[in-house]
Design an enzyme around this catalytic site. Structure first.
Site, mmCIF file in Angstrom:
data_model
loop_
_atom_site.group_PDB
_atom_site.id
_atom_site.type_symbol
_atom_site.label_atom_id
_atom_site.label_comp_id
_atom_site.label_asym_id
_atom_site.label_seq_id
_atom_site.Cartn_x
_atom_site.Cartn_y
_atom_site.Cartn_z
ATOM 1 N N LYS A 64 -16.906 -14.112 12.725
ATOM 2 C CA LYS A 64 -15.664 -14.556 12.098
ATOM 3 C C LYS A 64 -14.618 -14.896 13.154
ATOM 4 O O LYS A 64 -14.345 -14.111 14.066
ATOM 5 C CB LYS A 64 -15.133 -13.474 11.152
ATOM 6 C CG LYS A 64 -13.935 -13.918 10.327
ATOM 7 C CD LYS A 64 -13.557 -12.857 9.304
ATOM 8 C CE LYS A 64 -12.399 -13.324 8.419
ATOM 9 N NZ LYS A 64 -12.027 -12.306 7.416
ATOM 10 N N CYS A 99 -14.820 -14.764 4.270
ATOM 11 C CA CYS A 99 -13.641 -14.361 3.504
ATOM 12 C C CYS A 99 -12.585 -15.461 3.469
ATOM 13 O O CYS A 99 -12.866 -16.578 3.074
ATOM 14 C CB CYS A 99 -13.077 -13.059 4.074
ATOM 15 S SG CYS A 99 -11.869 -12.246 2.999
ATOM 16 N N GLU A 137 -20.154 -10.206 2.412
ATOM 17 C CA GLU A 137 -19.494 -9.769 3.645
ATOM 18 C C GLU A 137 -19.700 -8.271 3.850
ATOM 19 O O GLU A 137 -19.544 -7.482 2.928
ATOM 20 C CB GLU A 137 -17.999 -10.079 3.571
ATOM 21 C CG GLU A 137 -17.216 -9.630 4.797
ATOM 22 C CD GLU A 137 -15.717 -9.809 4.641
ATOM 23 O OE1 GLU A 137 -15.001 -9.736 5.668
ATOM 24 O OE2 GLU A 137 -15.246 -10.011 3.507
#
Length: 548
Positions: free
Chosen positions: A376, A428, A306
């Site tokens: 995301k 995540c 990430e």
């Protein structure tokens, strides 16, 4: 008089709290929750989850809604206080707040999370006959409140009980009813222990009374004793059924190996969090990832974590085109976490982008704003966006962290395609939301990819819990999972949730391995939401009909 009455009231409240905490049963309740952290990774004493809650359930077995809520609330507060203590690491080290305020914030977060088990206990007692809790109703209502925990304020479904069972025999239930179903089974087993203990206690007391010839006991007590003994059949049958079903499910092959494999290289840069976002570190970081990649061009797929590249995508086009050209030339694909600013939408995104080969015929690969990317969707409050930012940002650095102004991507997005592989990406803590994974899971999905940066949480148990959650997703959906992180835990997990390769934490490391692909689907991967609501509504309906 008023001035004297206020201190006296405060003293009474303080005295009441002190009196409650000094009661042994309250300490048992609190530490039953506090010790639950050892059921999860990295400790993984999974059997604790099948015992500790029963100590609390025994106390509330005939409790009123108010008493049940208070008792379970104290248990849950201890549970979250130890279980998510790793959150304090990021608040303390990067939040820029005095220790007393960071501790207070941590306590408030634990108290908030404890509200959901508290609500479950209250509702269970509230809807039961005579307003006394019926433990058999607790599992479905608990699942409902866990669902609320996963959606309220964007959701934080961490430390759900089912995750603790990834190494236990109960893990075989995951492909059928998911982690949520395992949570229900864990609760059910704990309730069975309470019922068995209460039955044996009643039998023992009855036997003692019958042996006492000084008491003129009515004859119906002997009949009651037989009735009490018969009550053992329900909890014992349930536990036996769980064991047998678990064994049967462990023998079922939900998917078949296709014989297709790919070699992968996961790059763990081990960038110090305090330096990661410094402007002068942009090029050193980018060069580090490029150098580590150049040594592994023989891999079919190379994964960076990430926000591996900390600069915004439009500002480093020359670098990205160079990396893309190298990947094309070496017949590989690179997938990296990358931050983007969209001029068209005037928005920042936390993205995952494919560089290099999309398929065998691809000679172009990456170009700016191409569609082979993921933004995301499930943003982390405070870390990636700040609600009420006009009020909160001036208060402390905690509310003004680097890159905390992202916009959310679409909930459903196409799978990434790299070297002809269809890859479902999650960024995540999105891996903690199985419903989001299911919404993006297609018949063509070959594997799941999750990238993360857990450097925020130092040497705590947070990254281990994160990895444990990732393993559960692999087992539920029967797909291999790649997890690439900045400093650990980076790993390769097969479709059975088994870790095949793992990198050491806090080291610069390139994890190499092979991924074996499968065909077929698990029941849970196809109907996760239906299964959840059936487990909530069906038991409540049945128990209401038969008046349990």
């Amino acid at each position: 008089m008023t001035n004297h009455s206020k201190p006296s009231k405060l003293r009474l409240i303080a005295s009441s709290i002190k009196g409650k905490l000094s009661t042994p049963k309250h300490w048992i309740t609190f530490f039953s929750g506090f010790l639950l952290v050892f059921a999860y990774a990295p400790f993984s004493y999974w059997w604790l989850s099948l015992i500790l809650p029963s100590l609390v359930f025994y106390q509330i077995r005939e409790a009123s809604p108010k008493v049940a809520a208070k008792t379970v609330g104290l248990f849950a507060f201890g549970w979250f206080l130890s279980g998510i203590s790793w959150v304090h690491v990021s608040i303390d080290q990067f939040g820029g707040m005095p220790l007393v305020f960071s501790v207070l914030l941590m306590f408030l977060l634990c108290a908030y999370l404890a509200l959901f088990p508290t609500l479950a206990a209250y509702l269970t007692a509230r809807i039961a006959k005579n307003r006394q809790i019926n433990l058999w109703l607790l599992p479905p209502i608990w699942l409902f409140c866990e669902y609320l925990r996963s959606v309220v304020l964007t959701g934080f479904p961490w430390l759900s009980l089912g995750y603790s069972q990834i190494e236990s025999p109960l893990a075989s239930f995951a492909p059928v009813i998911g982690e949520v179903g395992i949570t229900a089974i864990v609760l059910l087993v704990n309730i069975c222990w309470v019922k068995i203990y209460c039955t044996f206690t009643a039998v023992f007391n009855c036997s003692s009374l019958l042996k006492n010839r000084q008491n003129n006991l009515p004859g119906h007590l002997l009949i009651d004793r037989k009735k009490i003994l018969s009550q053992l059949s329900i909890p014992l049958s349930l536990i036996l059924s769980v064991l047998l079903t678990s064994n049967v499910l462990s023998q079922i092959k939900w998917t078949e190996l296709t014989g297709k494999t790919s070699s992968v290289a996961l790059i763990q840069g081990n960038i110090t969090q305090s330096l990661k976002w410094e402007p002068e570190q942009e090029w050193p970081i980018m060069l580090k990832y490029l150098e580590l990649t150049q040594l592994n061009y023989d891999a079919d797929l190379i994964i960076w974590p990430e926000s591996a590249v900390t600069a915004l995508e439009p500002s480093i086009q020359d670098y990205l085109i160079t990396v893309n050209s190298d990947a094309i030339l070496n017949n590989t694909a690179i997938i990296t976490g990358l931050l983007n600013y969209s001029y068209a939408q005037n928005a920042y995104y936390n993205g995952i982008v494919v560089l290099g080969k999309k398929n065998a015929e691809d000679e172009q690969g990456y170009y700016y704003n191409h569609s082979n990317r993921y933004y995301k969707s499930h943003l982390l409050p405070i870390g990636e966006y700040v609600p009420f930012q006009e009020l909160l940002r001036p208060i402390a650095p905690l509310f003004n962290l680097p890159q905390s102004s992202f916009s959310a991507g679409d909930y459903v997005q196409p799978n990434l395609i790299a070297k002809n592989l269809h890859i479902l990406p999650l960024n995540c803590f999105e891996i903690a939301f199985p419903s989001q994974l299911a919404a993006n899971f297609t018949k063509d999905t070959d594997m799941i990819l999750t990238v993360s940066n857990d450097a925020w949480f130092g040497h705590s148990h947070g990254p281990h819990q994160h990895f444990e959650i990732t393993r559960m997703r692999a087992l539920e959906f029967a797909r291999p999972v790649l997890r690439a992180t900045n400093n650990g835990i980076t790993g390769i997990i097969n479709h059975k949730g088994v870790v095949t390769e793992i990198a050491p934490q806090f080291e610069e490391y390139v994890l190499r391995g092979n991924v074996n692909f499968v065909s077929g689907f698990t029941p849970y991967s196809q109907w996760p939401n239906l299964i959840l609501w059936l487990m909530i509504l069906l038991p409540i309906t049945v128990m209401k009909v038969i008046r349990v």
